[in-house]
Enzyme design. Structure first.
Site, PDB file in Angstrom:
ATOM      1  N   HIS A  12      -1.652  28.601-100.478  1.00 55.96           N
ATOM      2  CA  HIS A  12      -1.930  27.341 -99.795  1.00 55.96           C
ATOM      3  C   HIS A  12      -3.021  26.551-100.520  1.00 55.96           C
ATOM      4  O   HIS A  12      -3.866  27.111-101.238  1.00 55.96           O
ATOM      5  CB  HIS A  12      -2.357  27.592 -98.348  1.00 55.96           C
ATOM      6  CG  HIS A  12      -3.635  28.380 -98.236  1.00 55.96           C
ATOM      7  ND1 HIS A  12      -4.875  27.806 -98.350  1.00 55.96           N
ATOM      8  CD2 HIS A  12      -3.851  29.698 -98.027  1.00 55.96           C
ATOM      9  CE1 HIS A  12      -5.804  28.726 -98.231  1.00 55.96           C
ATOM     10  NE2 HIS A  12      -5.210  29.890 -98.024  1.00 55.96           N
ATOM     11  N   GLU A  92      -2.184  35.579 -93.672  1.00 57.86           N
ATOM     12  CA  GLU A  92      -3.468  35.963 -94.254  1.00 57.86           C
ATOM     13  C   GLU A  92      -3.905  37.322 -93.697  1.00 57.86           C
ATOM     14  O   GLU A  92      -3.481  37.737 -92.610  1.00 57.86           O
ATOM     15  CB  GLU A  92      -4.515  34.892 -93.895  1.00 57.86           C
ATOM     16  CG  GLU A  92      -5.920  35.146 -94.393  1.00 57.86           C
ATOM     17  CD  GLU A  92      -6.029  35.115 -95.895  1.00 57.86           C
ATOM     18  OE1 GLU A  92      -5.718  36.165 -96.517  1.00 57.86           O
ATOM     19  OE2 GLU A  92      -6.420  34.070 -96.440  1.00 57.86           O
TER      20      GLU A  92
END
Length: 223
Positions: A12, A92
């Site tokens: 990201h 994550e």
């Protein structure tokens, strides 16, 4: 189809938490957005990915985090996307729920001393936990690849640690070698490219200390 031509991974773009760690106190990690710079970074990554796809379709798997979805949107892949699937196993590493920056900073110091792969955050995961869910995801990928109408390319929109652990699992890297690697930068792209009966990583991860993929704990100096 048995396997794609390439497996593209992108981290990201720059998030609000990359600039302000105190945001973890106020906003759940999965809802933290990209910054304007992060969106711009993702647009540049999209240009690179479109060149790599060269007009071919891609099947996309995206982490359920807002910053991953915003990155995918900014890639602007348009009709090159065959389908998009949200994949929670690409999320994550879990560190905590609402995070106290001072406490997390102390735990990061402990992690640096103990080792990133095995250290488990008190309210979260260890690197080895993420490795296990990435391994499970790979089993799903292989099932998807066995379908005859699967697109010729795969794209994972995910996070830095997850990218390293995906490669660790794929290439059977040792724990010690994994420990030597740095995360890619925001919106950086890495690709596993098929050829000569296997896959190669197009750009290696930077290392902060010397180690080889087969280095084990037997070769490591005592801390």
């Amino acid at each position: 189809m048995s396997a794609p031509r390439q497996i593209i991974m992108v981290r990201h773009g720059l998030s609000a938490a990359n600039l302000d760690q105190t945001i973890y106190n106020r906003i759940p990690d999965y809802r933290i957005p990209l910054t304007e710079q992060g969106v711009a970074q993702a647009k540049v990554a999209g240009e690179q990915i479109r060149r790599q796809l060269d007009g071919q379709k891609v099947c996309v798997y995206v982490s359920p985090y807002l910053r991953a979805y915003q990155t995918l949107e900014a890639l602007e892949l348009g009709d090159l996307v065959d389908r998009t699937m949200e994949e929670p196993r690409l999320r994550e590493q879990d560190w905590a729920n609402f995070q106290n920056p001072e406490e997390i900073a102390g735990q990061k110091e402990l992690r640096n001393a103990y080792g990133h792969f095995f250290y488990r955050f008190r309210e979260g995961e260890s690197g080895s936990d993420v490795y296990d869910r990435v391994s499970s995801f790979l089993e799903t990928l292989h099932r998807h690849w066995s379908t005859p109408d699967y697109a010729p390319n795969t794209l994972l929109v995910t996070h830095g640690l997850t990218m390293r652990l995906f490669c660790m699992r794929w290439f059977h890297w040792s724990v010690e070698y994994f420990e030597s690697l740095n995360n890619p930068g925001n919106a950086e792209v890495r690709s596993l490219v098929s050829g000569n009966g296997g896959y190669t990583l197009d750009v290696p991860f930077e290392q902060w200390t010397a180690a080889e993929p087969g280095t084990t704990v037997m070769d490591a100096p005592l801390r």
